[in-house]
Design a protein around this motif. Sequence first.
Motif, PDB file in Angstrom:
ATOM      1  N   PHE A 103      64.133-119.143  35.191  1.00  0.00           N
ATOM      2  CA  PHE A 103      63.829-117.929  34.454  1.00  0.00           C
ATOM      3  C   PHE A 103      62.736-117.145  35.181  1.00  0.00           C
ATOM      4  O   PHE A 103      62.027-117.677  36.042  1.00  0.00           O
ATOM      5  N   ASP A 104      62.620-115.891  34.825  1.00  0.00           N
ATOM      6  CA  ASP A 104      61.559-115.039  35.365  1.00  0.00           C
ATOM      7  C   ASP A 104      60.299-115.280  34.531  1.00  0.00           C
ATOM      8  O   ASP A 104      60.344-115.212  33.300  1.00  0.00           O
ATOM      9  N   HIS A 105      59.195-115.556  35.187  1.00  0.00           N
ATOM     10  CA  HIS A 105      57.959-115.855  34.473  1.00  0.00           C
ATOM     11  C   HIS A 105      57.472-114.675  33.635  1.00  0.00           C
ATOM     12  O   HIS A 105      56.765-114.870  32.636  1.00  0.00           O
ATOM     13  N   ARG A 106      57.839-113.472  34.025  1.00  0.00           N
ATOM     14  CA  ARG A 106      57.471-112.305  33.211  1.00  0.00           C
ATOM     15  C   ARG A 106      58.187-112.344  31.868  1.00  0.00           C
ATOM     16  O   ARG A 106      57.610-111.974  30.841  1.00  0.00           O
ATOM     17  N   GLU A 107      59.440-112.811  31.880  1.00  0.00           N
ATOM     18  CA  GLU A 107      60.178-112.918  30.619  1.00  0.00           C
ATOM     19  C   GLU A 107      59.584-114.011  29.746  1.00  0.00           C
ATOM     20  O   GLU A 107      59.461-113.849  28.522  1.00  0.00           O
ATOM     21  N   LEU A 108      59.207-115.139  30.361  1.00  0.00           N
ATOM     22  CA  LEU A 108      58.580-116.212  29.593  1.00  0.00           C
ATOM     23  C   LEU A 108      57.313-115.706  28.906  1.00  0.00           C
ATOM     24  O   LEU A 108      57.116-115.923  27.703  1.00  0.00           O
ATOM     25  N   GLU A 109      56.458-115.027  29.655  1.00  0.00           N
ATOM     26  CA  GLU A 109      55.217-114.511  29.072  1.00  0.00           C
ATOM     27  C   GLU A 109      55.505-113.521  27.949  1.00  0.00           C
ATOM     28  O   GLU A 109      54.862-113.560  26.887  1.00  0.00           O
ATOM     29  N   ALA A 110      56.478-112.637  28.160  1.00  0.00           N
ATOM     30  CA  ALA A 110      56.815-111.641  27.138  1.00  0.00           C
ATOM     31  C   ALA A 110      57.313-112.317  25.863  1.00  0.00           C
ATOM     32  O   ALA A 110      56.951-111.919  24.750  1.00  0.00           O
ATOM     33  N   ARG A 111      58.122-113.349  26.006  1.00  0.00           N
ATOM     34  CA  ARG A 111      58.652-114.050  24.823  1.00  0.00           C
ATOM     35  C   ARG A 111      57.547-114.820  24.100  1.00  0.00           C
ATOM     36  O   ARG A 111      57.521-114.870  22.868  1.00  0.00           O
ATOM     37  N   VAL A 112      56.650-115.435  24.868  1.00  0.00           N
ATOM     38  CA  VAL A 112      55.522-116.140  24.266  1.00  0.00           C
ATOM     39  C   VAL A 112      54.665-115.174  23.450  1.00  0.00           C
ATOM     40  O   VAL A 112      54.287-115.461  22.302  1.00  0.00           O
ATOM     41  N   ARG A 113      54.369-114.030  24.014  1.00  0.00           N
ATOM     42  CA  ARG A 113      53.532-113.054  23.305  1.00  0.00           C
ATOM     43  C   ARG A 113      54.259-112.483  22.087  1.00  0.00           C
ATOM     44  O   ARG A 113      53.632-112.192  21.062  1.00  0.00           O
ATOM     45  N   ALA A 114      55.566-112.323  22.196  1.00  0.00           N
ATOM     46  CA  ALA A 114      56.335-111.833  21.046  1.00  0.00           C
ATOM     47  C   ALA A 114      56.280-112.839  19.899  1.00  0.00           C
ATOM     48  O   ALA A 114      56.133-112.452  18.728  1.00  0.00           O
ATOM     49  N   LEU A 115      56.376-114.129  20.214  1.00  0.00           N
ATOM     50  CA  LEU A 115      56.279-115.165  19.181  1.00  0.00           C
ATOM     51  C   LEU A 115      54.890-115.179  18.563  1.00  0.00           C
ATOM     52  O   LEU A 115      54.737-115.345  17.348  1.00  0.00           O
TER      53      LEU A 115
END
Length: 223
Positions: A103-115
């Motif tokens: 996965f793209d680490h930017r997507e991981l960070e975005a999903r973490v912050r969304a949660l």
Amino acid sequence: MRLLLVEDTFDVAEAIMIRLERSGVACDHARSLEEARGCVDVQRYDVIVLDINLPDGLGTELLKEMRARGDRTPVLMLTAEFSVDDRVSSLNSGADDYLVKPFDHRELEARVRALYRRDLGDKAEELTVGNLTFNASARVARREDSPISLTRREFSLLEILIHNRGKTVSKERLFEGVFSFQDTDVSMNALELYVARLRKKLSDCSVRIETLRGLGYKLEADD
């Protein structure tokens, strides 16, 4: 924000932690179910990133245990599997989201912050209190149109205070959100130092950090 990463592959875990810590997230790392259980037994987390395949079992085992005892901490599952059944099983076990490797680490960070925002009830990406504007994803804090230069930990401290604006946040809660288990040489006095530094940098803003003796701190907007 304080996050637990449960991932046994060292290079994957290292890359995730470097990315998240640079964006102001305090990260603890567990390499197995046993280590993860030990972490959640003694520490409250804002988000957990949980790999499914671990050396001593499946991440879904920990997830089911947490949900069974009423722990609603947001959980993002990581999986190398593409099976729809595996993803559905994770969601049915109580996962809030999942991400397929690689996965793209930017997507991981975005999903973490969304949660994190969803758990706090904040839907907006950008928050405004008085003349202070805060965007965690962009890592930007501004007084009107002027950017405010903040260190990683100052930014983390402001993130917790602004998400809990108008509420008293205990020193212990702030300490947990800013420092990880790796910061073994840090005392509660360090938190007071960071609060003082943040106050100084926000001195031109129409917000203030109030100290409530014996209780903690609170971010308020000036009238």
